[in-house]
Each structure stands twice: as C-alpha cells, then as structure tokens.
Enzyme design. Structure first.
Site, PDB file in Angstrom:
ATOM      1  N   CYS A 103       0.845  -1.193   0.000  1.00 37.18           N
ATOM      2  CA  CYS A 103       0.000   0.000   0.000  1.00 37.18           C
ATOM      3  C   CYS A 103       0.880   1.242   0.000  1.00 37.18           C
ATOM      4  CB  CYS A 103      -0.912  -0.008   1.222  1.00 37.18           C
ATOM      5  SG  CYS A 103      -1.904   1.499   1.396  1.00 37.18           S
ATOM      6  N   CYS A 185      -6.942  -0.571   7.744  1.00 34.83           N
ATOM      7  CA  CYS A 185      -5.991   0.535   7.653  1.00 34.83           C
ATOM      8  C   CYS A 185      -5.749   1.062   9.057  1.00 34.83           C
ATOM      9  CB  CYS A 185      -6.532   1.647   6.749  1.00 34.83           C
ATOM     10  SG  CYS A 185      -5.467   3.111   6.695  1.00 34.83           S
ATOM     11  N   PHE A 322      -6.734  31.902   2.802  1.00 32.32           N
ATOM     12  CA  PHE A 322      -6.984  30.462   2.599  1.00 32.32           C
ATOM     13  C   PHE A 322      -7.615  29.896   3.879  1.00 32.32           C
ATOM     14  CE2 PHE A 322      -3.067  31.781   0.446  1.00 32.32           C
ATOM     15  CZ  PHE A 322      -3.351  31.505  -0.882  1.00 32.32           C
ATOM     16  N   GLU A 343     -11.257  32.999   1.347  1.00 36.31           N
ATOM     17  CA  GLU A 343     -11.188  31.623   0.853  1.00 36.31           C
ATOM     18  C   GLU A 343     -11.752  31.576  -0.565  1.00 36.31           C
ATOM     19  OE1 GLU A 343     -11.111  27.812  -0.088  1.00 36.31           O
ATOM     20  OE2 GLU A 343     -10.176  28.497   1.780  1.00 36.31           O
ATOM     21  N   ASP A 370     -10.638  34.268  -5.359  1.00 40.31           N
ATOM     22  CA  ASP A 370      -9.608  33.386  -5.904  1.00 40.31           C
ATOM     23  C   ASP A 370      -8.258  34.053  -5.666  1.00 40.31           C
ATOM     24  OD1 ASP A 370      -7.871  31.811  -7.341  1.00 40.31           O
ATOM     25  OD2 ASP A 370      -9.128  31.702  -9.139  1.00 40.31           O
ATOM     26  N   ASP A 391      -2.338  30.064   5.160  1.00 41.38           N
ATOM     27  CA  ASP A 391      -2.439  28.602   5.211  1.00 41.38           C
ATOM     28  C   ASP A 391      -2.786  28.098   3.811  1.00 41.38           C
ATOM     29  OD1 ASP A 391      -2.655  25.952   5.947  1.00 41.38           O
ATOM     30  OD2 ASP A 391      -4.598  26.175   6.931  1.00 41.38           O
ATOM     31  N   CYS A 417       1.727  23.065   3.936  1.00 40.15           N
ATOM     32  CA  CYS A 417       1.652  21.629   3.718  1.00 40.15           C
ATOM     33  C   CYS A 417       2.679  21.164   2.693  1.00 40.15           C
ATOM     34  CB  CYS A 417       0.241  21.228   3.270  1.00 40.15           C
ATOM     35  SG  CYS A 417      -0.275  21.981   1.716  1.00 40.15           S
TER      36      CYS A 417
END
Length: 460
Positions: A103, A185, A322, A343, A370, A391, A417
C-alpha cells in the site's frame, strides 16, 4: 523488542512479500545489489550510491546495509526496493500494518515515530536553505500526537476485478497504477479503518459494483460518514444493502452521482458533522466533502501554536488567507478586534460565516476570492491589517503575497503543507519585503507518511 528480533521479523515479512517476485520468470538476479544507505529522501526512500550514482531504495533506512532489487535504471539515478535488511538501523521497527510495502498510503512505518519527525525537520531545513536561501533564527519543538487511527478525512479508491470476482477498497499501491488489496488501515479512524474488508465485501455485493468509483470518508467528533461515488443510478436493492450496512455499523451513508451538489443522504435522515476546538470554545460544522485538517489531535495543537506565534491582541486587525471553514479565523476572533478570512471556495465561505454566527463571533468577517488572481481591488485588501496568517495549498502563496499591502504588517504566521513552496515564499518575504524568519518547525499531521506539515514565523 530487541534489534535482532525486529530484524528477524522484518526479514520474514520481506521474504513473504517478495516470494512472487523472486520466482517470476521476469526476475533478473543480476539486478540485485548490496548497498549501504547513507540518507533518506523526502518521500521516505533510502539513498545509496553505487559507483557515484544515486540509488533510491524503498524500505531502507539511513545507516543500513540492504540487499535490493533495481527496478528502474535512469541516466542519473536508479530506483528499487529492499529485498533483505542485512544490517538494521537502531530506529527500525516492525511495521504495524500487514499491508506496508504494498500500500502506498504510508511509507515510513518501518521507522520509529520519534525518528520520522526528525527526518521531516531536516527536509524543511534543507528546503529553506536550498530553495529560499534563508535560515530560521530558532527551531520550534516538533509537534506530534497519536500516530495511529488519526485520519478523519480520506478518499478511498474502489475497483471491481471481474476476473477474480472481487472488489478492492483502499489506497493506491506503491505502483500507483494498481489499487492495494487491503483488509484494514491502521491510520484511518477505527470506525472505518477496521472495516476496509467489510467495505470491499459490501461493494462486491452491489449490482453497481463495477460503477462505484470511490468512497469519501469524513469523521466528526460524534459521527462518521461514507460518501459513495457511483457512476450509474443505484438500484433499490443496492440502496437497501447500503442502508443495512449503515444501520449495522452506525456509519452514515451518503450517495454522490455527479458533482458536489449531487450528494444526497441515504441513512440516517440527518447527518450533521462537526468538531470542537475546546480551548477557544469553538464548534465548527462541516459537510462531508469539505476540506478539514485530517488529524483532529494535531489540528488542536497546531491552532494553539499558530495563535501563540501570531499573538493576537484586542487592538489587532488580522487577515487570514486560505481560511476554509474558519479553522484559524474563529479562534483568532476570540482574541483580536477584527479578523478577516478569505477563501476561494464559496461554499466554505458560506459555512465559515455560519460557523461565526453559531459561535457568536460578529468580529469575524469572511470573503470569497480566488487568491491566485488579481485581488488588489477587493475591499478586504483595502481595509488594512497589522498581522497576517497564511495557510495555502501545496502551490503556496506566491501569487497573492505581492498584492498585499504589507507595509503595516509586523508579523506573519505561515502554515504550510509543502516545504518547497514555503521555502520559496520565505525567500521572497525576507529578500523583498524586509521580514526576518524568526522561527520554523514541523508538525506531524500525517504520521508514517513523507508528508511534511510546517509552520513559520516572520517579523519585521
């Protein structure tokens, strides 16, 4: 468990998973190598060097000697996987998941959790230095939480294999062309993670088994929902089977025949997902397809750290870009004079406004825009602010930063991220706008994966 015992168990696991490959007529023993692993890539593969050429080895850790199979040869590097660990690293552990190695959902389960976060911090540091040409003045202590059963949002692939008369439900294999055959999982919330095999059996029983494309998982504090994406209308008997499964397990079931607007509730009649942020007396309601941070425990800790770094005061006007559902916006509103959340998803903005009203926070304003486009004429830009929280998605915030009136901004907290986009944007903030990178650190939002979540503080 001692190192020798770990090594024995790991060898047994590797031998079992590689049996088919070793006995395949396509297997070429000349492609086997013994290598010393000296480093690790951002996605969790070991790095070795053979005659000066980089070799990336899945399932190998720095400090180990392994026997590997070369599967891909390229001009500047080779790729392969571990066949046998000849000398194990001290921080190697036996993977908890029996599907590890096949996996592709987790790539670091063979490395103890304490060492995983060290690897991720090194990735962030290297990106800041190499891409952004900046260094943090201090490193924040890494944030960690429970490493198992943490994932409350996921998209499970579904495939019916007609030749075998069986359905597969789960994540892609390490070779993304294939869907892994899973029974459970270990990182999904247990209500779903322990029922992967049952879900496969359920799909296999449906008339529409060849037309179920995916199952979206969404879990709130009190309810967990599965959204079945189906490419053809479901028969009445399929609806009955799905409802019976929902009633037997307590899971909510929703159906999606097209876009987001096509989602309908099957059972129970009312599905209401929400989660609490107790430290700020906040409740956030959301819909199953909305974006929320996947790790509930880490989200709480991340919000605490972000507000500690941002240090909102009663006189502050703060911009949160965001902002999603208001995950950071509403806790900030408990402490600041005004906070403005922006956002791109109009549906999320609508629910953020509803969440502000639900929590009695009229000082939280929300706008849909946007942030990849020209926003300089937007009213929220002209309103002015003295602190900023970012973020962004993986692509980062490079499109919006040059459009912001940053002259009056004294402090920026950037939640990321993707370390490469953070590093790029950090370089811009330091080089072009006179900020200093005062602190940076990593947060283990996705334990056992190569995903690096990080946070940075910039000040004048």
């Amino acid at each position: 468990m001692g190192q020798c015992a770990v090594l024995v168990l790991y060898r047994q696991d590797v031998h079992a998973t590689m049996h088919v490959l070793l006995h395949s007529p396509r297997f070429d023993v000349s492609r086997e190598l013994e290598v010393d692993v000296v480093d690790m890539t951002h996605d969790g593969r070991g790095v070795a060097r053979v005659n000066g050429k980089a070799v990336f080895v899945a399932g190998a850790l720095p400090g180990e000697r392994v026997r590997m199979l070369v599967e891909v040869r390229k001009k500047h590097f080779d790729e392969g996987r571990t066949l046998e660990v000849l000398q194990a690293a001290a921080d190697r552990v036996v993977p908890k998941c029996p599907h590890f190695g096949r996996c592709g959902g987790c790539t670091l389960q063979h490395l103890q959790a304490e060492s995983q976060i060290v690897v991720k911090q090194r990735v962030l540091q290297e990106n800041l230095e190499r891409i952004g040409h900046v260094q943090a003045e201090r490193w924040l202590s890494p944030l960690t939480d429970q490493p198992w059963g943490y994932r409350r949002k996921a998209r499970l692939g579904v495939k019916y294999v007609a030749k075998k008369g069986m359905a597969l439900v789960g994540f892609r294999e390490t070779n993304p062309r294939f869907l892994a055959e899973l029974q459970r999982c270990e990182v999904l919330v247990p209500a779903v993670g322990e029922r992967i095999g049952e879900l496969a059996t359920l799909v296999q029983s449906l008339d529409a088994r060849e037309h179920i494309a995916q199952i979206e998982v969404a879990s709130g504090d009190a309810q967990t929902v599965l959204v079945f994406r189906h490419l053809q209308p479901l028969s009445s008997s399929d609806r009955e089977r799905l409802q019976a499964f929902a009633q037997a397990t307590g899971l909510g079931i929703m159906l999606q025949s097209g876009g987001v607007d096509s989602v309908e509730t099957l059972w129970p009649e009312v599905i209401a997902l929400d989660f609490r942020i107790p430290a700020y007396d906040i409740t956030l309601k959301f819909q199953p397809l909305d974006f929320v941070q996947v790790n509930a425990g880490m989200n709480q800790r991340m919000i605490d750290l972000a507000l500690q770094l941002l240090d909102p005061q009663r006189e502050d006007r703060i911009l949160d870009l965001f902002c999603g559902l208001g995950n950071f916006t509403l806790p900030i509103a408990r402490r600041a004079a005004t906070v403005v959340g922006v956002e791109g998803d109009a549906g999320l903005v609508q629910r953020a406004r509803a969440n502000a009203a639900l929590n009695g926070l009229p000082n939280a304003e929300f706008y849909a825009a946007d942030l990849r486009q020209d926003v300089r004429a937007e009213p929220w830009v002209k309103g002015g602010f003295n602190k900023l929280l970012l973020d962004p998605p993986r692509s980062g915030a490079d499109a919006v930063i040059p459009q912001l009136p940053l002259e009056g901004v004294q402090r920026i907290v950037y939640v990321s991220c993707h370390p490469a986009s953070l590093a790029r944007d950090a370089g811009v903030l330091v080089r072009d706008y006179g900020f200093q990178l005062k602190a940076a650190g990593v947060m283990d939002m996705f334990p056992h994966t190569g995903h690096v979540e990080s946070i940075a503080l910039f000040e004048r």
